[in-house]
Motif scaffolding. Structure first.
Motif, PDB file in Angstrom:
ATOM      1  N   SER A 104     -10.904  -2.996   6.668  1.00  0.00           N
ATOM      2  CA  SER A 104     -11.345  -3.090   5.273  1.00  0.00           C
ATOM      3  C   SER A 104     -10.140  -3.461   4.402  1.00  0.00           C
ATOM      4  O   SER A 104      -8.979  -3.247   4.791  1.00  0.00           O
ATOM      5  CB  SER A 104     -11.919  -1.745   4.800  1.00  0.00           C
ATOM      6  N   PHE A 105     -10.460  -3.976   3.224  1.00  0.00           N
ATOM      7  CA  PHE A 105      -9.418  -4.319   2.251  1.00  0.00           C
ATOM      8  C   PHE A 105      -8.528  -3.095   1.971  1.00  0.00           C
ATOM      9  O   PHE A 105      -7.295  -3.171   1.981  1.00  0.00           O
ATOM     10  CB  PHE A 105     -10.105  -4.805   0.963  1.00  0.00           C
ATOM     11  N   GLU A 106      -9.154  -1.933   1.771  1.00  0.00           N
ATOM     12  CA  GLU A 106      -8.393  -0.721   1.420  1.00  0.00           C
ATOM     13  C   GLU A 106      -7.499  -0.268   2.563  1.00  0.00           C
ATOM     14  O   GLU A 106      -6.401   0.230   2.343  1.00  0.00           O
ATOM     15  CB  GLU A 106      -9.349   0.422   1.023  1.00  0.00           C
ATOM     16  N   GLN A 107      -7.989  -0.420   3.782  1.00  0.00           N
ATOM     17  CA  GLN A 107      -7.177   0.012   4.932  1.00  0.00           C
ATOM     18  C   GLN A 107      -5.867  -0.771   4.997  1.00  0.00           C
ATOM     19  O   GLN A 107      -4.841  -0.261   5.421  1.00  0.00           O
ATOM     20  CB  GLN A 107      -7.974  -0.172   6.234  1.00  0.00           C
ATOM     21  N   TYR A 136      -0.794  -1.798   8.714  1.00  0.00           N
ATOM     22  CA  TYR A 136       0.196  -2.734   8.163  1.00  0.00           C
ATOM     23  C   TYR A 136      -0.418  -4.138   8.173  1.00  0.00           C
ATOM     24  O   TYR A 136      -0.938  -4.574   9.200  1.00  0.00           O
ATOM     25  CB  TYR A 136       1.449  -2.641   9.051  1.00  0.00           C
ATOM     26  N   VAL A 137      -0.351  -4.816   7.044  1.00  0.00           N
ATOM     27  CA  VAL A 137      -1.046  -6.114   6.930  1.00  0.00           C
ATOM     28  C   VAL A 137      -0.640  -7.084   8.042  1.00  0.00           C
ATOM     29  O   VAL A 137      -1.466  -7.839   8.553  1.00  0.00           O
ATOM     30  CB  VAL A 137      -0.834  -6.745   5.523  1.00  0.00           C
ATOM     31  N   ALA A 144       0.839  -1.210   0.000  1.00  0.00           N
ATOM     32  CA  ALA A 144       0.000   0.000   0.000  1.00  0.00           C
ATOM     33  C   ALA A 144       0.870   1.255   0.000  1.00  0.00           C
ATOM     34  O   ALA A 144       1.906   1.306   0.670  1.00  0.00           O
ATOM     35  CB  ALA A 144      -0.889   0.000   1.240  1.00  0.00           C
ATOM     36  N   LEU A 145       0.399   2.263  -0.731  1.00  0.00           N
ATOM     37  CA  LEU A 145       1.144   3.527  -0.813  1.00  0.00           C
ATOM     38  C   LEU A 145       1.386   4.095   0.591  1.00  0.00           C
ATOM     39  O   LEU A 145       2.487   4.580   0.903  1.00  0.00           O
ATOM     40  CB  LEU A 145       0.325   4.524  -1.656  1.00  0.00           C
ATOM     41  N   GLU A 156      -5.589   3.326  -3.826  1.00  0.00           N
ATOM     42  CA  GLU A 156      -5.493   3.740  -5.235  1.00  0.00           C
ATOM     43  C   GLU A 156      -6.290   2.778  -6.117  1.00  0.00           C
ATOM     44  O   GLU A 156      -6.115   1.551  -6.008  1.00  0.00           O
ATOM     45  CB  GLU A 156      -4.038   3.723  -5.693  1.00  0.00           C
ATOM     46  N   ASP A 157      -7.081   3.353  -6.990  1.00  0.00           N
ATOM     47  CA  ASP A 157      -7.977   2.555  -7.807  1.00  0.00           C
ATOM     48  C   ASP A 157      -7.218   1.496  -8.623  1.00  0.00           C
ATOM     49  O   ASP A 157      -7.585   0.328  -8.665  1.00  0.00           O
ATOM     50  CB  ASP A 157      -8.733   3.529  -8.726  1.00  0.00           C
TER      51      ASP A 157
END
Ligand SMILES: Cc1cc2nc3c(=O)[nH]c(=O)nc-3n(C[C@H](O)[C@H](O)[C@H](O)COP(=O)(O)OP(=O)(O)OC[C@H]3O[C@@H](n4cnc5c(N)ncnc54)[C@H](O)[C@@H]3O)c2cc1C
Length: 506
Positions: free
Chosen positions: A469-472, A460-461, A410-411, A477-478
């Protein structure tokens, strides 16, 4: 005779594999395990082992960092010893519709690991090897190697690799999701140091992922790797070792705002050395403060005391209650000095542990104070009094030097320098205590996130509890979301690697 039957079963398995690959993966009943394991047995290498629950070794193989809270529902353990063992196990499990989960260091704490309905533990620990290449630039590390093993094997050749900090954790577990460490400011995250990986895919075939082979897989493995395959070995960059200076400064709670304002300042300086890490732990030490947790703060510097002195001076000026300095510390001993060695409380196993990770753009003082107060309540409760609060700023120079689009990470993981999480430990299996631990963890995290303003929430995963959530976890970014999901559809259409903070296919 037995192996003839198995061989015949294997031949028919081979013939039906293509059609099986197109079906949606639905676990079949556990009784298919008996058929699957008798099919598998003759294909395994001589050092591999199949262990059923009736065996004496079973109990030991069920112990995890966070058991009983994390207890995937295994019916059998396959201790694999070669890459071909992993391939065969995945192929046969796929054919019989049996779920499986790889295990290396056992320290994963995401509740999604409990979603394994039944199935095979693919125990990776026999794939434990570290070989430095003749040029001394890279090392090949087996997919089940623990950090203390790689550190010692490399140190014997005056080398070090970028791994996580704790000796008991595997190399691959942290790495596939990032790998925060004492070396990251200089060399980037652990995953930024993978040259190539051998990965057994959902269809049971092993492939190489690198800049030149299977680039999409290489991209996905670096950031979302747990979701894409089983890594049997990887080639990692290695670096020459140097000795360290490590300061441990213990601050009482009244110094929190001053301490973390200073950390923000130091972190923002362009001249912040990349051979320095900063990390703190909120912890109860009653000899220093009988009422409140204190902050044990570490400044580690890859270099001499003289070189480190200007950087530690402003921290010392804050008036810590205790100052300890260790000089000329070798990389192995650094893990002891920083309390990350095998014997440390951090590495305890068979004790419930959970964290609620939050990555932050900087420390916000009122948010931190609120979170600290909740942590104080948590640790005043005798059920949770050995819990700690991680307050980490390992440094970002090496991390930012990598193009954020070149890996699945993730960015926000490359932008936010603060990595924090309560780490809550408790004993037993009481439902109310577990619910209380989860509630405390969420409250601490919510307090921290409340200080972020409009910045995007990120976890952090490898510090995710599994409810985010998945995005968190994987980013907002799309294009990144689309790429991850489409690779999931392509490489793991039946979601066989779906038990660790899963990447959905849609
Ligand atoms: C005590 C402790 C210390 C930690 N220290 C750090 C640290 O310093 N830095 C950091 O970044 N993180 C750290 N973490 C977080 C750590 O990255 C995760 O907990 C990680 O999942 C642990 O990996 P493991 O192999 O030990 O655990 P496991 O539970 O064995 O594995 C975790 C996940 O990885 C998968 N997996 C294991 N082996 C393989 C393989 N060979 N191929 C593919 N998938 C595999 C498993 O299926 C599971 O989904 C720490 C956690 C704890 C509890």
């Amino acid at each position: 005779m037995h192996s003839l039957i198995a061989f015949t079963a294997w031949l028919s398995l081979g013939q039906s594999l293509t059609s099986a690959q197109t079906q949606v993966f639905l676990p079949r009943a556990p009784d298919s395990l008996v058929a699957a394991t008798s099919t598998l047995r003759p294909w395994l290498s001589k050092d591999a082992r199949i262990v059923f629950p009736s065996k004496e070794e079973w109990a030991e193989l069920q112990i995890r960092g966070s058991s009983p809270r994390i207890s995937p529902n295994y019916n059998v353990v396959v201790e694999v010893a070669t890459e071909a063992d992993v391939e065969k196990t995945v192929q046969i499990a796929g054919h019989y519709g049996i779920p499986f989960l790889a295990v290396s260091g056992t320290h994963g704490w995401a509740i999604t690991l409990n979603n394994l309905p039944f199935g095979i533990q693919i125990n990776m620990r026999k794939l434990n090897s570290t070989t430095v290449d003749p040029r001394g630039k890279t090392a090949t590390v087996g997919g089940g190697t623990l950090q203390h093993e790689v550190t010692r094997a490399l140190y014997a050749k005056n080398k070090q690799a970028v791994t996580g900090l704790c000796e008991c954790v595997s190399v691959i577990g942290p790495l596939m999701g990032g790998g925060h460490s004492m070396l990251q400011a200089r060399h980037g995250y652990a995953l930024d140091n993978i040259v190539s990986a051998r990965v057994v895919l959902a269809n049971g075939t092993a492939v190489t992922a690198s800049e030149t082979k299977n680039l999409d897989l290489f991209w996905a493995v670096r950031g979302a790797g747990h979701n894409f395959g089983i890594v049997t070995s990887m080639v990692l960059n290695v670096y020459d070792v140097q000795n360290w200076t490590a300061y441990v400064l213990i601050f009482t709670q009244d110094k929190i705002e001053k301490l973390f304002s200073l950390v923000n300042e130091v972190d923002a300086q362009p001249s912040r050395p990349s051979n320095m890490f900063l990390t703190g732990t909120g912890v109860r030490i009653s000899d220093i403060d009988a009422k409140n947790p204190v902050i044990a703060y570490t400044l580690g510097f890859e270099g001499t005391e003289q070189e480190a002195a200007p950087w530690v001076a402003p921290f010392q000026a804050l008036g810590p209650a205790v100052t300890q300095v260790a000089t000329d510390v070798d990389y192995i001993s650094l893990h002891t000095v920083t309390q990350n060695n095998l014997e440390s409380t951090t590495c305890r196993r068979n004790l419930n542990i959970v964290g609620n990770g939050a990555s932050l753009p900087s420390w916000n003082m009122s948010a931190l104070r609120n979170a600290y107060n909740i942590f104080g309540e948590l640790t005043a409760d005798s059920r949770f009094n050995t819990s700690v609060f991680l307050l980490e700023n390992y440094g970002m120079e090496g991390v930012e030097a990598v193009d954020a689009s070149s890996t699945a990470l993730a960015l926000e993981e490359r932008l936010y320098p603060v990595l924090t999480s309560p780490v809550i430990w408790w004993e037993g299996n009481d439902t109310q205590t577990t619910a209380d631990a989860y509630a405390y963890g969420e409250k601490i995290r919510a307090a921290l996130f409340a200080g972020m303003g409009k910045a995007k929430k990120h976890t952090y995963v490898n510090y995710a509890i599994g409810t985010e959530s998945f995005e968190q976890i994987y980013g907002y970014e799309d294009w990144r979301v689309k790429k991850l999901k489409s690779l999931k559809r392509k490489l793991d259409p039946k979601n066989r690697f779906g038990y660790y903070n899963p990447v959905p296919a849609v």
